[in-house]
Write a protein that holds these residues in place. Structure first.
Motif, PDB file in Angstrom:
ATOM      1  N   PHE A 241      20.080   0.083 -24.570  1.00  0.00           N
ATOM      2  CA  PHE A 241      18.640  -0.199 -24.605  1.00  0.00           C
ATOM      3  C   PHE A 241      17.997   0.152 -23.262  1.00  0.00           C
ATOM      4  O   PHE A 241      16.922   0.725 -23.207  1.00  0.00           O
ATOM      5  N   PHE A 246      19.104   8.415 -19.094  1.00  0.00           N
ATOM      6  CA  PHE A 246      18.776   8.384 -20.518  1.00  0.00           C
ATOM      7  C   PHE A 246      17.998   9.633 -20.883  1.00  0.00           C
ATOM      8  O   PHE A 246      17.757  10.495 -20.037  1.00  0.00           O
ATOM      9  N   TYR A 296      -1.995   5.388 -14.771  1.00  0.00           N
ATOM     10  CA  TYR A 296      -2.618   6.597 -15.305  1.00  0.00           C
ATOM     11  C   TYR A 296      -3.341   6.396 -16.639  1.00  0.00           C
ATOM     12  O   TYR A 296      -3.920   7.319 -17.172  1.00  0.00           O
ATOM     13  N   GLU A 315       8.926   3.090 -28.568  1.00  0.00           N
ATOM     14  CA  GLU A 315       8.153   4.289 -28.228  1.00  0.00           C
ATOM     15  C   GLU A 315       6.835   3.856 -27.601  1.00  0.00           C
ATOM     16  O   GLU A 315       6.269   2.824 -27.982  1.00  0.00           O
ATOM     17  N   HIS A 318       0.342   6.602 -25.060  1.00  0.00           N
ATOM     18  CA  HIS A 318      -0.504   6.342 -23.896  1.00  0.00           C
ATOM     19  C   HIS A 318      -1.668   7.316 -23.847  1.00  0.00           C
ATOM     20  O   HIS A 318      -1.473   8.515 -24.026  1.00  0.00           O
ATOM     21  N   ARG A 320      -3.632   8.964 -21.333  1.00  0.00           N
ATOM     22  CA  ARG A 320      -3.379   9.143 -19.891  1.00  0.00           C
ATOM     23  C   ARG A 320      -4.579   9.706 -19.144  1.00  0.00           C
ATOM     24  O   ARG A 320      -4.441  10.090 -17.975  1.00  0.00           O
ATOM     25  N   GLU A 360      -0.304  10.850 -24.797  1.00  0.00           N
ATOM     26  CA  GLU A 360       1.144  11.056 -24.694  1.00  0.00           C
ATOM     27  C   GLU A 360       1.869  10.216 -25.741  1.00  0.00           C
ATOM     28  O   GLU A 360       1.522   9.057 -25.972  1.00  0.00           O
ATOM     29  N   GLY A 364      12.308   7.057 -26.220  1.00  0.00           N
ATOM     30  CA  GLY A 364      13.647   7.203 -25.667  1.00  0.00           C
ATOM     31  C   GLY A 364      14.613   7.582 -26.782  1.00  0.00           C
ATOM     32  O   GLY A 364      14.685   6.903 -27.806  1.00  0.00           O
ATOM     33  N   ARG A 367      17.200   4.911 -27.271  1.00  0.00           N
ATOM     34  CA  ARG A 367      16.669   3.730 -27.958  1.00  0.00           C
ATOM     35  C   ARG A 367      16.472   4.008 -29.436  1.00  0.00           C
ATOM     36  O   ARG A 367      16.668   3.146 -30.282  1.00  0.00           O
TER      37      ARG A 367
HETATM   38  N1  GAP Z   1       6.105   9.278 -19.711  1.00  0.00           N
HETATM   39  C1  GAP Z   1       5.832   7.910 -20.035  1.00  0.00           C
HETATM   40  C2  GAP Z   1       6.992   7.036 -19.911  1.00  0.00           C
HETATM   41  O1  GAP Z   1       8.024   7.429 -19.388  1.00  0.00           O
HETATM   42  P1  GAP Z   1       7.863   4.636 -20.454  1.00  0.00           P
HETATM   43  O2  GAP Z   1       7.264   3.568 -21.320  1.00  0.00           O
HETATM   44  O3  GAP Z   1       8.277   4.282 -19.078  1.00  0.00           O
HETATM   45  O4  GAP Z   1       6.797   5.810 -20.436  1.00  0.00           O
HETATM   46  C3  GAP Z   1       8.972   5.840 -22.484  1.00  0.00           C
HETATM   47  O5  GAP Z   1       9.121   5.261 -21.205  1.00  0.00           O
HETATM   48  C4  GAP Z   1      10.146   5.513 -23.361  1.00  0.00           C
HETATM   49  O6  GAP Z   1      11.363   5.885 -22.719  1.00  0.00           O
HETATM   50  C5  GAP Z   1      10.299   4.036 -23.694  1.00  0.00           C
HETATM   51  O7  GAP Z   1       9.509   3.666 -24.801  1.00  0.00           O
HETATM   52  C6  GAP Z   1      11.781   3.933 -23.991  1.00  0.00           C
HETATM   53  O8  GAP Z   1      12.036   4.293 -25.335  1.00  0.00           O
HETATM   54  C7  GAP Z   1      12.392   4.986 -23.092  1.00  0.00           C
HETATM   55  N2  GAP Z   1      12.966   4.371 -21.871  1.00  0.00           N
HETATM   56  C8  GAP Z   1      12.316   4.014 -20.745  1.00  0.00           C
HETATM   57  N3  GAP Z   1      13.170   3.499 -19.832  1.00  0.00           N
HETATM   58  C9  GAP Z   1      14.400   3.544 -20.397  1.00  0.00           C
HETATM   59  C10 GAP Z   1      15.706   3.160 -19.962  1.00  0.00           C
HETATM   60  N4  GAP Z   1      15.931   2.673 -18.758  1.00  0.00           N
HETATM   61  N5  GAP Z   1      16.753   3.341 -20.825  1.00  0.00           N
HETATM   62  C11 GAP Z   1      16.555   3.864 -22.058  1.00  0.00           C
HETATM   63  N6  GAP Z   1      15.343   4.248 -22.515  1.00  0.00           N
HETATM   64  C12 GAP Z   1      14.264   4.095 -21.707  1.00  0.00           C
END
Ligand code: GAP
Length: 496
Positions: A241, A246, A296, A315, A318, A320, A360, A364, A367
């Motif tokens: 998670f 990732f 942003y 997910e 955003h 931005r 945007e 992940g 995830r």
């Molecule tokens: N560009 C926008 C952005 O990166 P975020 O909400 O920080 O936004 C987007 O990340 C998605 O990336 C999250 O919804 C999640 O699914 C995935 N994610 C973020 N950090 C993660 C982590 N440490 N490990 C696994 N998935 C991650």
């Protein structure tokens, strides 16, 4: 008739069972496990890699092939360091952290408080938990570290390791990993410092004009990308998670300023639909609007999934604004403008030059993988009055299943393996097939259930007489007799 117990197992036990299943059946291993692993870093095994690739393909095809105006790119992980100054990550990609002086463990403040409120909820103190969360969100949004610390002190929140409330003050901690470029200069030299990208989005922003010009893209249009991202997450637990390395699947949709509200709503609905098309009930998803907006964004929400550890972000969508392109224009001194020659009905003149706004969508991949495994993982009691029996089955949507078809000769003799191999040769070019001749058929079925294989076929002596095989359907466990020619049609239809 099977009794499903997948929602009856206690959530914590269920999550543990899923983690163990992923390891036992070759989906996910702790990274460099022979050296006791590396925290929050994981390797995908033989079936995990297939499932992950199928999820990627499903997203990529939907984004780039099924839309007229979205194209995909593959930018480098290393980017010019100024990228991250412009994007705000050097100064602002921080999380408030706190250390316990006794255990020497460091925690993300929001996670520490959330764990405490989860505990309150299990004790039936919902209202108290909600009040704490709301206070935390207010303090977090205001960047008020003193108020956050007071919340921890007032509630006597304890360190899960030492069991004490002996905390340091709260400090901000940057989540980006850095390394040095080149081999000859001192590693102390700040000029050589490069970052491992914490999001894939910036690779899209810096290529905005390259793609727009070479692809002759007209606004509104999107650029999609799948790739690795890295974050030095402090509380990196909960399996895949929250990882330190990732993969993200992101799409930036460039639009005319002033149209962001309608496009934001459009993409919220479009992305939810994408999830629902995989067949998981809609009760497992919900939107969560952000109270604290990232530096942003002018609007943002998450699509949350009902993981065994609760509803959590899957997910992000955003709005931005023009923040990123404007900042790159400012820092690079290169124009990031688009000339829009569509006529504005209000002025009767072309819209002209502007920096586009951006919506945007960011998910992940790991995830998404976890959500699919959690939704698929089912324990079934198959006991009859005569015999106790059970199975664990992964009910993946057929198009995501790592293996589509298992091929079994009933016996290892009488020419049955040869026919089975002919069937393998016929279909392995079209979809992933798996050949197995060891053990009794029942045992082989169970192994394939545990991998989520939607179809198994068995070749027996009747096959030699009339060219038919038994096909067994994973979810219903029903078996039927079909001709060999029909196999391809049945599988292709299920995965199309
Ligand atoms: N560009 C926008 C952005 O990166 P975020 O909400 O920080 O936004 C987007 O990340 C998605 O990336 C999250 O919804 C999640 O699914 C995935 N994610 C973020 N950090 C993660 C982590 N440490 N490990 C696994 N998935 C991650």
């Amino acid at each position: 008739m099977a009794t499903e117990t997948n929602k009856q197992t206690l959530p914590a036990g269920r999550f543990q069972a899923i983690i163990s299943h992923c390891k036992e059946y070759g989906f996910i291993f702790p990274s460099s496990e022979i050296y006791d692993g590396l925290q929050a870093v994981y390797d995908y095994g033989q079936w995990g890699a297939e499932l992950k690739k199928n999820i990627k393909d499903y997203w990529w095809k939907w984004m780039t092939q099924l839309q007229d105006n979205i194209v995909g790119i593959d930018a480098a992980i290393f980017m010019h360091p100024t990228t991250w100054k412009a994007s705000g990550h050097v100064d602002g990609f921080n999380d408030p952290m706190i250390d316990n002086k006794d255990s020497k463990k460091r925690y993300r403040v929001d996670h520490l408080i959330e764990s405490y409120t989860e505990q309150l909820k299990t004790e039936g103190k919902e209202a108290e938990a909600d009040a704490i969360i709301s206070e935390m969100e207010k303090a977090d949004a205001a960047g008020d570290l003193t108020a956050l610390k007071k919340l921890i002190d007032d509630n006597k929140i304890k360190c899960p390791v030492s069991g004490t409330s002996n905390w340091t003050d709260i400090r901000q901690f940057n989540l980006m990993f850095s390394t040095e470029f080149g081999s000859t200069v001192s590693s102390e030299d700040e000029n050589n410092k490069v970052y491992l990208r914490p999001e894939t989005a910036q690779g899209i922003f810096v290529n905005f004009l390259n793609v727009q010009k070479t692809g002759r893209m007209k606004i509104p249009f999107g650029i999609a990308q799948i790739g690795k991202a890295f974050r030095n997450e402090i509380v990196a637990r909960q399996f895949i998670f929250r990882m330190r390395e990732f993969e993200q699947m992101e799409m930036q949709f460039f639009i005319r300023p002033g149209t962001q509200k309608e496009w934001y709503e459009y993409w919220k609905q479009a992305r939810l639909k994408w999830h629902l098309e995989l067949g998981v009930p809609d009760t497992e998803y919900r939107f969560h609007d952000h109270v604290k907006l990232a530096h942003y964004a002018d609007a943002a929400c998450d699509i949350e999934f009902n993981f065994p550890i609760g509803f959590k972000e899957l997910e992000g969508i955003h709005s931005r604004t023009d923040y990123d392109l404007s900042r790159h224009q400012e820092f690079s001194r290169k124009k990031m403008q688009y000339f829009d020659n569509d006529v504005n009905p209000e002025t009767g003149k072309p819209y002209g030059n502007y920096i586009p706004y951006v919506i945007e969508t960011s998910i992940g991949l790991d995830r998404m993988f976890l959500s699919m495994v959690c939704a698929a993982y089912t324990e079934e009691d198959l006991s009859t009055p005569e015999k106790q029996d059970s199975r664990v089955v992964l009910k993946f949507p057929a198009k995501l299943a790592p293996i589509k078809l298992a091929v079994f000769p009933l016996l290892k003799k009488d020419g049955l393996p040869e026919i089975a191999q002919e069937i393998m040769a016929q279909y392995r070019g079209e979809f992933k097939c798996f050949y197995e001749e060891k053990d009794a058929i029942g045992k082989r079925y169970r192994r394939m259930d545990a991998l989520g294989v939607p179809f198994c076929i068995t070749i027996d002596h009747q096959t030699k007489e009339d060219g038919t095989v038994t096909i067994r359907h994973r979810d219903s466990m029903e078996q039927e007799r079909i001709s060999i020619e029909k196999i391809g049609h049945i599988v292709s239809q299920a995965i199309s």
